[in-house]
Write a protein that holds these residues in place. Structure first.
Motif, PDB file in Angstrom:
ATOM      1  N   PRO A   7      11.318  -9.459  -3.178  1.00  0.00           N
ATOM      2  CA  PRO A   7      12.781  -9.434  -3.159  1.00  0.00           C
ATOM      3  C   PRO A   7      13.327  -8.240  -3.944  1.00  0.00           C
ATOM      4  CG  PRO A   7      12.002 -11.093  -4.677  1.00  0.00           C
ATOM      5  CD  PRO A   7      10.787 -10.544  -3.985  1.00  0.00           C
ATOM      6  N   ILE A   8      14.429  -7.716  -3.469  1.00  0.00           N
ATOM      7  CA  ILE A   8      15.156  -6.680  -4.207  1.00  0.00           C
ATOM      8  C   ILE A   8      16.571  -7.184  -4.408  1.00  0.00           C
ATOM      9  CG2 ILE A   8      13.754  -4.778  -3.317  1.00  0.00           C
ATOM     10  CD1 ILE A   8      16.147  -4.083  -1.477  1.00  0.00           C
ATOM     11  N   ILE A  18      24.455  -3.395   4.405  1.00  0.00           N
ATOM     12  CA  ILE A  18      23.164  -3.635   5.048  1.00  0.00           C
ATOM     13  C   ILE A  18      23.323  -4.651   6.174  1.00  0.00           C
ATOM     14  CG2 ILE A  18      20.835  -4.556   4.703  1.00  0.00           C
ATOM     15  CD1 ILE A  18      21.092  -3.543   1.743  1.00  0.00           C
ATOM     16  N   SER A  19      24.064  -5.717   5.908  1.00  0.00           N
ATOM     17  CA  SER A  19      24.277  -6.759   6.920  1.00  0.00           C
ATOM     18  C   SER A  19      24.983  -6.214   8.154  1.00  0.00           C
ATOM     19  CB  SER A  19      25.087  -7.919   6.330  1.00  0.00           C
ATOM     20  OG  SER A  19      24.360  -8.564   5.320  1.00  0.00           O
ATOM     21  N   ALA A  35      13.859   1.387   6.418  1.00  0.00           N
ATOM     22  CA  ALA A  35      14.120   2.710   6.990  1.00  0.00           C
ATOM     23  C   ALA A  35      14.963   3.559   6.047  1.00  0.00           C
ATOM     24  CB  ALA A  35      14.824   2.563   8.344  1.00  0.00           C
ATOM     25  N   ALA A  36      15.965   2.939   5.413  1.00  0.00           N
ATOM     26  CA  ALA A  36      16.844   3.685   4.511  1.00  0.00           C
ATOM     27  C   ALA A  36      16.076   4.208   3.300  1.00  0.00           C
ATOM     28  CB  ALA A  36      18.004   2.792   4.058  1.00  0.00           C
ATOM     29  N   VAL A  37      15.227   3.379   2.731  1.00  0.00           N
ATOM     30  CA  VAL A  37      14.456   3.800   1.562  1.00  0.00           C
ATOM     31  C   VAL A  37      13.496   4.915   1.940  1.00  0.00           C
ATOM     32  CG1 VAL A  37      12.688   3.059  -0.096  1.00  0.00           C
ATOM     33  CG2 VAL A  37      14.689   1.628   0.322  1.00  0.00           C
ATOM     34  N   ARG A  38      12.818   4.780   3.057  1.00  0.00           N
ATOM     35  CA  ARG A  38      11.882   5.824   3.501  1.00  0.00           C
ATOM     36  C   ARG A  38      12.606   7.145   3.757  1.00  0.00           C
ATOM     37  NH1 ARG A  38       6.906   3.749   4.413  1.00  0.00           N
ATOM     38  NH2 ARG A  38       6.810   1.477   4.416  1.00  0.00           N
ATOM     39  N   ALA A  43      13.997  12.589   1.919  1.00  0.00           N
ATOM     40  CA  ALA A  43      15.047  13.577   1.634  1.00  0.00           C
ATOM     41  C   ALA A  43      14.977  14.095   0.201  1.00  0.00           C
ATOM     42  CB  ALA A  43      16.426  12.973   1.904  1.00  0.00           C
ATOM     43  N   HIS A  44      14.406  13.300  -0.698  1.00  0.00           N
ATOM     44  CA  HIS A  44      14.346  13.672  -2.121  1.00  0.00           C
ATOM     45  C   HIS A  44      12.913  13.907  -2.599  1.00  0.00           C
ATOM     46  CE1 HIS A  44      18.613  12.946  -2.850  1.00  0.00           C
ATOM     47  NE2 HIS A  44      18.488  11.974  -1.979  1.00  0.00           N
TER      48      HIS A  44
END
Length: 88
Positions: A7-8, A18-19, A35-38, A43-44
């Motif tokens: 869980p986060i 997100i929803s 996908a967003a974290v990857r 990107a960073h």
């Protein structure tokens, strides 16, 4: 081997984003977050690698350097707080 999840915690506003994204993309919330974290990490990547290089350059293999880095203290500050126990 089955994939496991952890869980986060995000704030309410981020959870709503997100929803909404998951709903309108027809995806699960966990897939949107994944996908967003990857994408963010990609990107960073240079900044992350620079931070890793800096951290590694501060380590000399001694317990003192490891504690200093993990605690976010300079070796001098660590000494001010009592230093490290003598190695036996």
């Amino acid at each position: 081997m089955a994939a496991t999840s952890a869980p986060i915690k995000v704030d309410v506003g981020t959870d709503q984003l997100i929803s909404h994204a998951a709903h309108f993309l027809g995806k699960a919330k966990k897939d949107v977050v994944d996908a967003a974290v990857r994408e963010y990490i990609e990107a960073h990547r240079n900044e992350i690698n620079d931070g890793i290089r800096i951290a590694l350059s501060q380590l000399d293999g001694s317990p003192k350097s490891a504690v200093s880095l993990l605690a976010g203290l300079s070796p001098d500050q660590l000494d001010e707080y009592g230093g490290m126990p003598a190695e036996s």
